[in-house]
Design a protein around this motif. Structure first.
Motif, PDB file in Angstrom:
ATOM      1  N   ARG A 176       0.814  -1.221   0.000  1.00  0.00           N
ATOM      2  CA  ARG A 176       0.000   0.000   0.000  1.00  0.00           C
ATOM      3  C   ARG A 176       0.845   1.267   0.000  1.00  0.00           C
ATOM      4  N   GLN A 220       1.506   1.806  -3.556  1.00  0.00           N
ATOM      5  CA  GLN A 220       0.274   2.276  -4.216  1.00  0.00           C
ATOM      6  C   GLN A 220       0.044   3.747  -3.927  1.00  0.00           C
ATOM      7  N   LEU A 221       0.157   4.075  -2.635  1.00  0.00           N
ATOM      8  CA  LEU A 221      -0.144   5.433  -2.212  1.00  0.00           C
ATOM      9  C   LEU A 221       0.791   6.438  -2.871  1.00  0.00           C
ATOM     10  N   SER A 222       2.076   6.135  -2.853  1.00  0.00           N
ATOM     11  CA  SER A 222       2.988   7.144  -3.380  1.00  0.00           C
ATOM     12  C   SER A 222       2.905   7.181  -4.896  1.00  0.00           C
ATOM     13  N   SER A 224       0.034   9.364  -5.643  1.00  0.00           N
ATOM     14  CA  SER A 224       0.260  10.794  -5.419  1.00  0.00           C
ATOM     15  C   SER A 224       1.265  11.363  -6.407  1.00  0.00           C
ATOM     16  N   THR A 263      -7.306   0.004   2.420  1.00  0.00           N
ATOM     17  CA  THR A 263      -6.704   1.139   3.114  1.00  0.00           C
ATOM     18  C   THR A 263      -7.378   2.439   2.704  1.00  0.00           C
ATOM     19  N   ALA A 293      -6.506   5.566   2.987  1.00  0.00           N
ATOM     20  CA  ALA A 293      -5.683   6.566   2.284  1.00  0.00           C
ATOM     21  C   ALA A 293      -5.522   6.214   0.807  1.00  0.00           C
ATOM     22  N   VAL A 294      -5.437   4.916   0.514  1.00  0.00           N
ATOM     23  CA  VAL A 294      -5.314   4.505  -0.883  1.00  0.00           C
ATOM     24  C   VAL A 294      -6.617   4.787  -1.625  1.00  0.00           C
ATOM     25  N   ALA A 304      -6.704   8.452  -2.354  1.00  0.00           N
ATOM     26  CA  ALA A 304      -5.763   8.849  -3.410  1.00  0.00           C
ATOM     27  C   ALA A 304      -6.247   8.364  -4.776  1.00  0.00           C
TER      28      ALA A 304
END
Lengths: 1002, 146
Positions: free
Chosen positions: A899, A902-904, A907, A939, A941-942, A945
């Motif tokens: 994750r 994935q998140l970065s 973004s 998640t 946050a994911v 995003a």
């Protein structure tokens, strides 16, 4: 002069002619022939080179050109003059005064020639305008001829630019001569630039006008014409064409024109009506430009210029905020309105009054007050904020303005406070009061008697009650901030009245009053004590109360959680930060708090080693970690002398157990955190406090026994079993290495570090510790561009493929790139080069990409994760230019199950979608599929995003998106029912935007 | 008269917690509709006090939403259009399970009954959105302000 025909130049020059040598003359003649025949443009360079190296002279060139300068075909004449001009442009500095004279006369004459010839003639005059040996009078003569003979605006852009260059050249070298022309020069220039359309030329023309004004050329009767010929471009409406190679931005033109318009009071009577008109424009950009220009004008205008226009200006400025800005339009317009009002008020405050004139500031402020005060009193309070902001903008301009406004407004607000019973309304009023009171600090001026003593006590009592008892936490915070603002003005009342009340509350044990959680009450007391510590005398009252409370909590630590101690530390931290601004308090705080915290910690660690449990909570990681910022903030702003004094106590404490400087210093055993021994585990944890101190010192403070300290830290970081202690020791080592001056000593200690790390990394029980040390040392060296950093980074890149350490190494790239809160940042004087992230990116991303492609399937994700961390910390503008090459990898990273990756990745892609929609369009299918599937990630946050990316997709060209519209809208229905509100919010925004795609009214 | 906009809803610690579910509440619905643009003014429905949080009722468990809106004047010719915009915004923004009821605050409009009837009729709403001119105006009301 003008009666001379085309042959004038060769004839006039014939008397100066000398016989050229035969071979050179033949070569020259051949080059000239080739050029004039239109075959060989390159010949011009050869001819110029010949003049430069002395093979032939300009005179000989003129002779060689002779016949074609007389030719009846304008094309041939043009070609001849073009060659002469190109050569002159390269050789003008070699010309003799006499040569220049003849050339100028020739060229002036040619200005009457056929229009095909004119561009080359202008080029020649430009070359001559750069000659230092130009005889007096020629510059004026050239300009007069241009003004008279050339209709500049019918020339091509480049040729117009040449005319501006000639004028600019003469203005910079022949100022006095040009001024001799009087207003004729100004008039001539006005005619030259009238109607100019090209942005490149406008930039030059504006600069000329600026110089005309700044260098006091005579404008004579042409002020209004000069204003007209420039102000007609206001407000600038220009969008650079795509792929514009000239790089002129709208902003360049705006600033350049503004510099002209706001450069003289002579324009005021024309400019102000124009600005007032444009303030009413529907175009936001026009409004902004007008406001900013008005603000710029206020820097040089005075009463005289403004007087006539004040009522209209105020009504324009007022209408914006009161009717629109705060409600609908952009905050930018609001801010500029307020800035302009501030500037006007400042301008009027500056003016010197003569006894018989009206004080415009007074009448201006009175009209503002008159229009705003009733909004402050409206029962529904709808327009209080716009009004308050207007008043504050005007009041903040000068002490006089401040007095005038607050004299009227403050009683009104106090009255409103009593009228409004609801806490939300009272909060608004308090916040406004605070805004006005804060303005006063700008004048560094204390007005005693502003509040009577009894009123003041009442205010303080109210603030205490609001701070402690108000249920709404925002009101409580507002009261604390108000106390912090008022305290430096009335320190006695606050230290005499508020500190004792808070101290009493802290000590009371009214646990039985269940209506209010005693812990929250204590928390509020601690926050209030910190917030009000804004004056040296108050700091001396509050710090002992906080320290005393910390001791008390520590004694009861079995009954209470470490959180209570953390709260005290947070308050101490805030006080420490406030003390950084108060010079005398800075040392007081350091001297009082640092030894006290160290003594408490040492004592707790000793008791720990004698197996007593008392005071143990103090040694917990979260408490020690909360002490770190306190000590750090108390140290960073010390003067080098005082810091040296302190370091001479603290370092021996840790190295030699020198406890004598501590307030309580009789201990049953010795303090020796760097010695071996099981029972010393607790003592070793205190390295965190050593780190907080020693890594925050200014760089020029020498650390006693530094080499020994570094060796001890190194040993501890590699061998200690406790991760907290080992990591802290590694950070402390890195923090010191970063500031260590270059040289042999540094090389030795680094070599020692490498020697310890390498075997540790290779195998054994301490691989993790060795990795942590490697990461921190690498960071320390990357920040300062130390040559060893690339070797260490390569080592980390290699470890990404390590089955055991790879994942931790990948996480470590976050640490390398992120700003660390406690060590190795600018605030603690670390050596940080501003571009280190970009440099790290350039040096290492290709290696990461390569590593990824070569890695086995079980470790591939590590490379993606490391890459994610690097990309995530780059400034977005850099990313947007670099990302397209990484795009294939990023698309692959979207499928990675980690994750963090994935998140970065999401973004990184989001700004790219907005900034480079064309490139992204090529991958629309993959992007849609991946984003939609990630909106269902476990998640939060994911999910957020991914939805933001799905939203950003809508900036791609509509035709690319339409085939996906139905599918996306269907898929986004699911996150509308997400269990988390923050996710639903993004889903609503994204889906709404997709609905509008390709639909009328978008 | 222009009314003050409520600020962004502050994010609470609970909302940031992965595990805890946040139910759909009145404020959340209000946030969906408060920034809808008025078809005639450069102002939002909130600024004109056409929508208010107290006139929003949601029951997450039973999947119902009721919104009352108050036209600025009793003869406001835009009442239907405003109601339609609110309705469309809710349709686009809420899970399908919700039953939506958008109507005029009782006693605030001359043709209250007729407008309410129109807004409640699914087919008439759908037909209205087929009309590209109407859809254009509705979309403009729903477009984010730049």
């Amino acid at each position: 002069m003008r009666v001379l025909g085309p042959t004038a130049l060769p004839c006039a020059w014939a008397v100066m002619a000398a016989a050229g040598d035969g071979a050179g003359a033949a070569a020259l003649a051949a080059s000239v022939r080739d050029f004039v025949a239109g075959q060989q443009d390159g010949c011009a360079a050869e001819v110029a080179a010949g003049v430069k190296d002395g093979s032939w002279t300009v005179l000989q060139l003129v002779e060689a050109l002779g016949s074609c300068l007389e030719n009846t075909d304008p094309r041939t004449r043009g070609r001849g003059i073009q060659l002469l001009s190109q050569v002159l442009l390269q050789c003008y500095f070699q010309l003799q005064e006499k040569e220049v004279l003849h050339l100028v006369l020739f060229y002036e004459n040619r200005l009457q020639d056929h229009h095909l010839v004119i561009p080359s003639v202008l080029q020649g005059l430009r070359a001559l305008s750069m000659c230092e040996v130009l005889s007096p009078g020629l510059a004026v003569s050239v300009l007069k001829t241009i003004f008279q003979e050339v209709h500049v605006q019918s020339l091509l852009q480049l040729d117009r630019h040449t005319v501006y260059s000639i004028i600019t050249n003469f203005m910079s070298t022949r100022e006095e001569e040009l001024k001799g022309l009087g207003a004729d020069f100004t008039f001539g220039f006005i005619q030259v630039m009238d109607g100019e359309k090209d942005p490149r030329n406008l930039l030059v023309a504006f600069q000329i006008v600026r110089d005309l004004i700044a260098k006091n050329y005579t404008l004579g009767p042409f002020v209004e014409e000069l204003f007209e010929v420039t102000s007609c471009y206001f407000p600038i409406d220009f969008t650079p064409p795509p792929n514009d190679p000239h790089g002129i931005q709208r902003e360049d033109l705006i600033l350049s024109l503004r510099a002209v318009l706001a450069s003289t009071t002579q324009f005021a009577e024309f400019l102000l009506p124009l600005l007032i008109e444009k303030l009413d424009s529907d175009l936001q950009s026009a409004k902004l430009d007008s406001l900013q220009t008005l603000t710029a004008c206020c820097a040089i205008y005075g009463q005289k210029e403004l007087q006539e226009f004040l009522p209209s200006l105020w009504s324009s400025l007022r209408r914006e905020p009161l009717l629109q800005v705060f409600q609908t339009a952009s905050e930018k317009v609001e801010a500029e309105c307020l800035a302009a009002l501030h500037a006007l008020s400042a301008c009027l405050s500056r003016s010197v009054l003569s006894s018989d004139t009206e004080d415009l500031l007074d009448s201006f402020l009175s009209s503002i007050l008159q229009d705003c005060r009733h909004h402050l009193c409206e029962p529904d309070m709808k327009l209080v904020w716009p009004s308050a902001k207007l008043l504050q903008a005007a009041a903040g301009a000068s002490l006089r303005a401040y007095h005038h406004v607050t004299h009227n407004v403050l009683p009104l607000l106090l009255e409103q406070y009593t009228k409004h019973p609801q806490s939300s309304q009272r909060r608004t009023i308090l916040e406004m009061l605070l805004g006005f009171l804060e303005l006063q600090q700008k004048w560094g001026h204390v007005e005693e008697g502003f509040l009577s003593p009894s009123d003041l006590e009442l205010v303080v009592d109210h603030l205490i009650r609001l701070a402690l008892c108000e249920e709404d936490s925002q009101s409580s915070e507002a009261a604390m901030e108000a106390a912090g603002s008022l305290a430096p003005i009335y320190p006695k009342v606050f230290s005499g009245r508020m500190v004792p009340r808070l101290e009493e509350e802290l000590q009371s044990e009214r646990e039985e009053e269940n209506s209010w959680d005693p812990r929250s009450l204590r928390q509020r007391c601690l926050q209030a004590l910190a917030a009000m510590s804004t004056h040296p005398s108050i700091v001396r009252e509050t710090v002992p109360v906080l320290l005393q409370h910390l001791r008390k909590v520590q004694k009861e630590s079995e009954a209470r959680s470490p959180q209570d101690m953390v709260s005290v530390c947070q308050s101490l931290h805030r006080v420490a930060l406030q003390c950084q601004q108060l010079e005398e308090s800075c040392w007081y705080f350091h001297q009082t708090v640092v030894p006290c915290l160290l003594a408490m910690a040492v004592q707790a660690a000793m008791q720990e080693s004698t197996q007593t449990l008392l005071g143990k909570a103090l040694l917990e990681e979260e408490v020690l970690s909360a002490m770190v910022p306190v000590i750090s903030a108390a140290t960073t702003h010390l003067s080098p002398e005082l810091a040296a004094q302190s370091v001479s106590h603290v370092v021996p404490l840790f190295l030699d157990g020198e406890v004598s400087f501590l307030p309580q210093n009789s201990f049953s055993c010795s303090f020796q955190p760097f010695e071996d021994g099981e029972c010393l585990e607790a003592q070793r944890r205190l390295v965190a406090l050593l780190m907080a101190f020693v890594c925050s010192l200014p760089r020029n403070v020498a650390i006693p026994q530094q080499e020994r300290l570094l060796r001890e830290l190194l040993a501890l970081s590699c061998s200690c079993n406790c991760p907290f202690t080992a990591t802290t020791a590694a950070k402390c080592f890195a923090g010191l290495v970063n500031k260590h001056p270059e040289g042999q000593q540094l090389d030795e200690i680094l070599q020692l570090g490498v020697n310890r790390m390498e075997p540790g990394l290779a195998q054994g029980p301490c691989r993790m510790q060795a990795l942590t040390l490697l990461l921190w040392v690498t960071k320390a060296l990357v920040l300062r561009y130390h040559p060893l950093s690339s070797r260490l980074t390569d080592k980390l890149l290699g470890l990404l493929g390590d089955v055991e350490l790879g994942a931790a190494t990948a996480d470590g790239f976050f640490l390398l790139m992120a700003e660390s809160p406690d060590v190795l940042h600018k605030g603690c004087h670390a050596d940080v080069r501003i571009m280190f992230r970009q440099r790290f990116f350039t040096d290492n991303v290709p290696k990461l990409v390569q590593g990824f492609h070569g890695a086995g399937p079980d470790v591939k994700a590590n490379y993606l994760k490391a890459l994610s961390h690097v990309l995530n910390h780059l400034p977005k503008p850099v990313l947007v230019t670099e990302l397209p090459t990484l795009l294939p990898l990023l698309l692959e990273a979207l499928s990675c199950s980690d994750r963090v990756v994935q998140l970065s990745t999401l973004s990184c892609l989001q700004p790219l979608l907005l900034e480079a929609p064309q490139i992204m369009s090529l991958h629309v299918n993959t992007l849609v599929t991946k984003f939609l599937s990630l909106t269902l990630s476990p998640t939060m946050a994911v999910r957020i995003a991914a939805l933001r990316c799905a939203h950003a997709l809508t900036s791609l060209p509509t035709t690319v998106l339409l085939p996906y519209k139905a599918r996306v809208i269907r898929a986004l229905a699911k996150p509308l029912d997400d269990k988390k509100r923050l996710v639903r919010k993004e889903a609503v925004a994204a889906r709404g935007e997709w609905f509008l795609l390709g639909s009328p009214g978008r | 008269l222009i009314y003050r906009r409520s600020g962004e809803r502050p994010v609470t610690a609970r909302e940031e917690d992965e595990e805890l579910p946040d139910s759909i509440d009145d404020r959340e619905i209000f946030d969906l509709i408060r920034s809808i643009n008025d078809p005639e003014h450069p102002l939002t429905l909130e600024e004109l006090n056409v929508v208010e949080q107290v006139r929003v009722k949601v029951n997450d468990a039973e999947s119902t939403v009721a919104v009352e809106f108050t036209p600025t004047i009793p003869h406001c010719s835009m009442a239907t259009l405003i109601g339609l915009s609110i309705k469309v915004k809710l349709i686009r923004s809420l899970p399908e399970r919700f039953k939506l009821d958008v109507h005029i605050t009782p006693g605030t409009h001359a043709s209250e009954h007729a407008v309410n009837k129109q807004l409640a009729d699914k087919e008439r709403v759908a037909a209205a959105l087929e009309n590209s001119h109407l859809l254009e105006v509705v979309n403009q009301c729903l477009s984010a302000r730049s």
